[in-house]
Write an enzyme that holds these catalytic residues in place. Structure first.
Site, PDB file in Angstrom:
ATOM      1  N   LYS A 146      -2.133  -1.408  -3.862  1.00 52.51           N
ATOM      2  CA  LYS A 146      -3.002  -0.231  -3.788  1.00 52.51           C
ATOM      3  C   LYS A 146      -2.188   1.046  -3.825  1.00 52.51           C
ATOM      4  O   LYS A 146      -1.202   1.124  -3.100  1.00 52.51           O
ATOM      5  CB  LYS A 146      -3.774  -0.313  -2.472  1.00 52.51           C
ATOM      6  CG  LYS A 146      -4.697   0.835  -2.217  1.00 52.51           C
ATOM      7  CD  LYS A 146      -5.322   0.693  -0.848  1.00 52.51           C
ATOM      8  CE  LYS A 146      -6.134   1.933  -0.579  1.00 52.51           C
ATOM      9  NZ  LYS A 146      -6.558   2.010   0.785  1.00 52.51           N
ATOM     10  N   LYS A 184       0.867  -1.190   0.000  1.00 52.93           N
ATOM     11  CA  LYS A 184       0.000   0.000   0.000  1.00 52.93           C
ATOM     12  C   LYS A 184       0.897   1.232   0.000  1.00 52.93           C
ATOM     13  O   LYS A 184       1.690   1.438   0.926  1.00 52.93           O
ATOM     14  CB  LYS A 184      -0.905  -0.006   1.225  1.00 52.93           C
ATOM     15  CG  LYS A 184      -1.773   1.246   1.318  1.00 52.93           C
ATOM     16  CD  LYS A 184      -2.796   1.147   2.431  1.00 52.93           C
ATOM     17  CE  LYS A 184      -3.579   2.443   2.551  1.00 52.93           C
ATOM     18  NZ  LYS A 184      -4.577   2.397   3.619  1.00 52.93           N
TER      19      LYS A 184
END
Ligand code: PBG
Length: 324
Positions: free
Chosen positions: A248, A195
């Site tokens: 992400k 992330k």
């Protein structure tokens, strides 16, 4: 083989040929719909920067989830917006917290729809960081127990899967342990493994009221410049017990999706985040692009890069396109 012996256009000349040789196919099975849960009744607060999305009280959350379920979308991802925030994010692991309540009602009303819960503290802390704060520092190890308690409380409420998004080191193992100790060894963990610290989360932070009150998230979320580090992060989470790993955001990180797909033999998810959604919606509204076509091309691109699962605010719209 070169022109004129080989003519790639031969197999592009009609729809039948194009369908026969199509390498990537998007399906509703690939999609997860993120939803924002708030307390109250009949609440449907529009999120300006994410047209078509709302903060929903449980009754309305059920309505939207039903629609998703009927379209064949296998799962929703629940984000909670609590009524109160404090320094230890107590509403994140309260038995009667918003995610816990929404999850149990969802599982009661639509048992066939998988409920995945986002496990993080940022919506619940008064400072907006994803962990416990000590001065200006986001303290890793004292955060782990709170995350584990949040995950356990979600599962006790009926969650089918938990998805830690905080980026503290060691949280997957901590969550795996607490679930196993409580007889939930069957509950999978989808970890937000790679992330990145991204400006594309802007609309989400507005929607979930989770922007940090001081500093930024660079001490825990990844530097957008790093790819090898993503492999280390993902490998760690796999060893700690993750069942699905996520990259992400999606679009500026498709190279990471592709590399992770090649390196790791677990399912790979990609999160088509709020800013990616907002940009397409805004350009469509201006009449500058064909929003539906760009949506489908975007999701197909994420799949082609190697994602098995796509978390996307477009899930319902895309499902409608896919089944017609
Ligand atoms: C919470 C969380 C965020 C997102 C998902 N979980 C925001 C953040 O890390 O600041 C972003 C999702 C999106 O932008 O769609 N940690």
């Amino acid at each position: 083989m070169l022109f004129p012996d080989y003519r790639p256009r031969r197999l592009r000349q009609n729809d039948a040929f194009r369908r026969m040789i199509r390498e990537t196919k998007l399906s509703v099975d690939d999609l997860i719909l993120p939803l924002f849960a708030v307390s109250g009744k009949g609440v449907k607060n529009p999120i300006d920067s994410m047209p078509g999305h709302y903060q929903l009280s449980t009754d309305n959350l059920i309505k939207t989830s039903k629609k998703a379920y009927e379209l064949g979308i296998p799962a929703v991802m629940i984000f909670g917006i609590p009524d109160r925030k404090d320094s230890l994010a107590t509403a994140a692991y309260a038995k009667d917290g918003i995610v816990q309540k929404a999850t149990s009602v969802l599982k009661d009303k639509i048992p066939g729809l998988a409920v995945i819960t986002d496990v993080c503290l940022c919506q619940y802390t008064d400072h907006g960081h994803c962990g416990v704060v000590d001065g200006q520092i986001i303290d890793n190890d004292s955060t782990l127990d709170l995350l584990a308690r949040a995950a356990l409380s979600h599962v006790q409420a009926g969650a089918d899967m938990v998805a830690p998004s905080d980026m503290m080191d060691g949280r997957v193992a901590e969550i795996r342990n607490i679930l196993d100790e409580n007889d939930f060894s069957n509950i999978p963990i989808m970890s937000y493994a790679a992330k990145y610290c991204s400006a594309f989360y802007g609309p989400f932070r507005h929607a979930a009221d989770s922007a940090p009150k001081f500093g930024d998230r660079r001490t825990y979320q990844m530097d957008p410049a790093n790819a090898l580090e993503a492999i280390r992060e993902v490998t760690m989470d796999v060893e700690e017990g993750a069942d699905i790993i996520m990259v992400k955001p999606a679009l500026p990180y498709l190279d990471i999706v592709c590399r992770i797909r090649e390196e790791i033999d677990l399912p790979v998810a990609a999160y088509n985040v709020s800013g990616e959604y907002a940009m397409i919606k805004a350009a469509d509204k201006m009449g500058w692009i064909d929003g539906k076509k760009v949506m489908m091309e975007t999701l197909l691109g994420i799949k082609r890069a190697g994602a098995d699962i796509i978390l996307t605010y477009f899930a319902i719209e895309a499902a409608e396109e896919l089944i017609t």
